[in-house]
Design an enzyme around this catalytic site. Structure first.
Site, short mmCIF file in Angstrom:
data_model
loop_
_atom_site.label_atom_id
_atom_site.label_comp_id
_atom_site.label_asym_id
_atom_site.label_seq_id
_atom_site.Cartn_x
_atom_site.Cartn_y
_atom_site.Cartn_z
N CYS A 244 0.83 -1.21 0.00
CA CYS A 244 0.00 0.00 0.00
C CYS A 244 0.86 1.26 0.00
O CYS A 244 0.38 2.34 -0.33
CB CYS A 244 -0.96 -0.01 1.18
SG CYS A 244 -0.14 -0.23 2.75
N ASN A 245 2.13 1.12 0.36
CA ASN A 245 3.01 2.30 0.43
C ASN A 245 4.00 2.41 -0.72
O ASN A 245 4.72 3.41 -0.81
CB ASN A 245 3.79 2.31 1.75
CG ASN A 245 2.92 2.80 2.88
OD1 ASN A 245 2.01 3.59 2.67
ND2 ASN A 245 3.18 2.31 4.08
N HIS B 272 18.68 1.13 -1.69
CA HIS B 272 17.24 1.41 -1.57
C HIS B 272 16.51 0.15 -1.09
O HIS B 272 15.73 0.22 -0.13
CB HIS B 272 16.70 1.88 -2.92
CG HIS B 272 15.24 2.22 -2.86
ND1 HIS B 272 14.77 3.44 -2.44
CD2 HIS B 272 14.14 1.47 -3.14
CE1 HIS B 272 13.45 3.43 -2.47
NE2 HIS B 272 13.05 2.25 -2.88
N GLN C 292 6.38 -5.36 9.04
CA GLN C 292 5.51 -5.98 8.03
C GLN C 292 6.20 -5.99 6.66
O GLN C 292 6.02 -6.91 5.88
CB GLN C 292 4.22 -5.18 7.96
CG GLN C 292 3.05 -5.97 7.41
CD GLN C 292 1.82 -5.10 7.30
OE1 GLN C 292 1.84 -3.90 7.61
NE2 GLN C 292 0.74 -5.68 6.86
N GLN D 183 6.56 -8.55 3.24
CA GLN D 183 6.12 -8.13 1.90
C GLN D 183 7.27 -8.27 0.89
O GLN D 183 7.04 -8.63 -0.26
CB GLN D 183 5.61 -6.69 1.97
CG GLN D 183 4.30 -6.58 2.72
CD GLN D 183 3.93 -5.16 3.09
OE1 GLN D 183 4.80 -4.30 3.27
NE2 GLN D 183 2.64 -4.90 3.23
N GLY E 260 -19.11 0.59 18.59
CA GLY E 260 -19.04 1.44 17.41
C GLY E 260 -18.43 0.70 16.25
O GLY E 260 -17.93 -0.43 16.40
N ALA E 261 -18.47 1.36 15.11
CA ALA E 261 -18.02 0.67 13.90
C ALA E 261 -17.05 1.54 13.11
O ALA E 261 -17.00 1.49 11.89
CB ALA E 261 -19.23 0.31 13.05
N MET F 269 -10.99 3.12 12.81
CA MET F 269 -9.89 2.96 13.76
C MET F 269 -10.13 1.77 14.67
O MET F 269 -9.22 0.99 14.96
CB MET F 269 -9.75 4.25 14.58
CG MET F 269 -8.51 4.32 15.40
SD MET F 269 -7.02 4.30 14.42
CE MET F 269 -6.07 5.54 15.25
#
Lengths: 420, 264
Positions: A49-50, A96, A113, A117, A184-185, A188
């Site tokens: 995702c990054n 890098h 993580q 990956q 709650g939903a 976070m």
């Protein structure tokens, strides 16, 4: 010979761009195949995702353009993908990847993580990686492991959800098997619940103002859905409460939960209030054996850990630099052997031709004398070749072989017609 | 030969203390092999030293108490991963060995009534019970420090380096539950020893008072935890109060009867 990385990351591209560039595992082989067809000896695609990064062995001049074209197609509307990215070669590319694997290039410094990956990317691209990238990724994983074991770069909880886990972990000796109630939903709460679940916590109840929404999340987590009014009783049994409702005022009040907490028999209760504005009245945190933390507290834990991690950066960078030189020495050595072989072969051809010509002019020599002259020519060649051979090998071992090799190729015309 | 192993143990316990304190001084925590290896090596030397003294008088008993504290520290770290226990046991053991050396250690005479093995067992079990009471006090203190840190939302070194509350509470429970039978057996052996071997041997009333008081304190702490199901902060306060009372009573008796050689 060279290594390159072409891609984008969280520093160079906003989320909406990174989302478009992200490759699902099934899309990786096709994109890599296109890049390899444009001219490269091997490729690995790291897509998280990054970041979306193509690591390439022996890329041609047009390979980077192909990468930008592939990514540009995902942006659409004729937009230029290269505006968001970077292109690095050789040592910089190796550095890098090592920094990425060590977590030095992550959004949350030192997060672990990324190591998984990197491994997954390497495994997914293995058929197309080739021997150089195979070795590079193998070493990158070792560098990541070395940085984590020899520095404290990965210590502490440097994000709010992991800080939630760290706080619960300081109350309970084992998180596995603990029960959690989610109020709650919010996103976070869902994220933090995911972190807790990964530590073995069981989300047993999900309560929300809207029962239907509670049920949707409860189904995902294998929990039971409740309305908020039904939830207060369960403060007597839950070990952890995660609260993230969209209410404009505190919904977890002393009056609502104190009677249930009084029945806990002194067992600790960890309440993580992730909502803004806060869901839990501060008075609840004054109850005996109740540990109440809000989003500011989680961020304070995360900031503390992040500051400590930053102190480890120089030590981690030193490890990365050492390992880059080690890899480059290996890589330089890899390039030296065939060039030296060709260099020696080329000069030996010259020696043999000159010897043949000389012997033709000296027909009176006996076979013994001819053999002596031939021996002399071999010895002379070896004497001439010895210093440059040693110098090249030493330079390669020190990681400086690449420049010398290029000079040698140019000086002696060792470039093959195919450009290799 | 008594002095050398004790001096060696003293040095290694000092090193273990320094290693335990280092992270609180902002230094990088030492590798676990070292934080376990230093006290373990010290305890090995210490066992050699203790094996050569007769447990009569204050100095040998202090030395044995220090040895048990270090062994309990190692067990706490290995089994409960509670390395912060060393913050207390390290300086305490170092101080006790130092004090024992100052008072004077040497191969002592056999107890006057004979029955050496019985006597040694009595002392060993009683001191083990006392060491476990001390461990309960230490874990209770760590519990309260960590509790305060968590409640007041200070996320400093105590938060990072101390074990979780529940683990400290569990260690406190185990220490008390293991300490009570050890001390009970120690007291029973003392009674049996007095009846069987000591005959007309004089026993200080202070010894009897302190031994009984310690047994009652430990028994009460176990009763509160096991029968009344006290846990957490309440149990921690009880452990601390009990240990402090035992120490204060000892000091009071010692001051009331100066020069008493046999009283510990």
């Amino acid at each position: 010979m060279s290594i390159a990385v072409v891609g984008v990351n969280h520093r160079t591209a906003p989320l909406e761009v990174r989302e478009r560039f992200a490759h699902a595992p099934r899309e990786v082989p096709a994109s890599l195949q296109r890049v390899l067809s444009a001219g490269a000896g091997g490729g690995v695609l790291l897509s998280t995702c990054n970041r979306t990064e193509f690591y390439l062995a022996e890329p041609s001049d047009s390979t980077a353009e192909t990468v930008w074209a592939i990514l540009g197609e995902r942006l659409g509307a004729g937009r230029n993908a290269s505006e968001y990215g970077y292109f690095q070669r050789d040592r910089a590319a190796v550095r890098h990847l090592y920094r990425v694997s060590a977590g030095l290039d992550s959004m949350i410094l030192g997060e672990s993580q990324i190591q998984g990956q990197v491994r997954e990317a390497w495994e997914a691209s293995r058929p197309q990686a080739g021997p150089v990238l195979h070795r590079l990724f193998q070493s990158a994983l070792l560098v990541g492991a070395r940085v984590r074991s020899e520095t404290a770069l990965g210590s502490g909880a440097a994000s709010a959800p992991s800080a939630a886990v760290a706080l619960a972990d300081k109350i309970f000796s084992r998180l596995a098997g603990r029960s959690a109630l989610v109020l709650g939903a919010g996103d976070m709460a869902e994220l933090a619940a995911g972190c807790l679940v990964s530590e073995g916590v069981r989300v047993t109840l999900v309560a929300n103002r809207s029962y239907e929404r509670a049920r949707a999340i409860a189904d995902q987590l294998g929990a039971r859905a409740l309305t908020l009014d039904e939830a207060w009783e369960h403060f007597a049994t839950a070990d952890i409460v995660l609260s993230s409702t969209a209410a404009p005022h505190a919904v977890v009040t002393w009056e609502r939960v104190a009677p249930a907490i009084g029945r806990r028999g002194g067992r600790p209760l960890c309440i993580l209030d992730l909502a803004v504005p806060r869901d839990v009245e501060p008075a609840v945190g004054q109850l005996e054996n109740v540990f109440l933390y809000d989003i500011d507290d989680l961020q304070a834990v995360a900031a503390h850990a992040a500051a400590e991690r930053h102190q480890e950066v120089p030590a981690a960078e030193r490890i990365v630099s050492d390992e880059v030189e080690r890899f480059w020495a290996w890589y330089g050595g890899l390039a030296v052997v065939p060039v030296l072989k060709e260099f020696r072969g080329r000069l030996d051809d010259v020696r043999a031709a000159e010897l043949e010509r000389a012997l033709k002019r000296l027909p009176h020599l006996s076979p013994e004398d001819r053999a002596q002259v031939e021996q002399f020519s071999h010895a002379l060649l070896n004497k001439f070749l010895h210093p440059p051979t040693i110098a090249l090998k030493q330079a390669a071992q020190a990681g400086r072989g690449y420049g010398l090799l290029e000079s040698l190729k140019k000086l002696f015309g060792l470039e093959r017609p195919d450009g290799s | 030969m008594v002095l050398v192993p004790h001096l060696l143990a003293l040095g290694l316990y000092g090193l273990a203390t320094a290693l335990a304190l280092a992270p609180f001084a902002g230094l990088r925590p030492a590798p676990r092999a070292l934080t376990l290896g230093a006290p373990l090596s010290g305890a090995t030397a210490h066992v050699v030293g203790v094996a050569q003294v007769t447990p009569v008088g204050v100095a040998p008993v202090l030395s044995i108490l220090a040895l048990f504290l270090v062994l309990l520290q190692i067990v706490s770290e290995r089994v409960f991963r509670a390395s912060a226990v060393a913050l207390f046991t390290g300086p305490l053991a170092t101080g006790l060995v130092g004090l024992a050396l100052l008072i004077g250690l040497g191969p002592g005479a056999a107890p006057s009534g004979g029955g050496n093995a019985w006597f040694i067992l009595h002392v060993t079990l009683s001191v083990l019970g006392l060491a476990l009471l001390a461990l309960a006090f230490i874990t209770a203190a760590l519990y309260l420090l960590q509790f305060r840190e968590l409640k007041s939302k200070r996320f400093g070194q105590v938060f990072r380096l101390f074990p979780p509350l529940e683990r400290l509470d569990r260690l406190n429970h185990v220490a008390l539950v293991a300490g009570f039978p050890a001390l009970t057996l120690g007291v029973l052996l003392a009674l049996g020893y007095a009846v069987r071997y000591a005959g007309g041997m004089h026993v200080d009333p202070a010894q009897i008072v302190w031994g009984s008081f310690t047994w009652v304190v430990l028994g009460s702490a176990v009763w509160m935890r096991v029968v009344r199901h006290w846990a957490g902060r309440r149990a921690a306060f009880a452990s601390i109060a009990g240990f402090v009372a035992v120490v204060l009573v000892y000091l009071a008796l010692k001051l009331a009867e100066p020069g008493t050689q046999r009283f510990l």
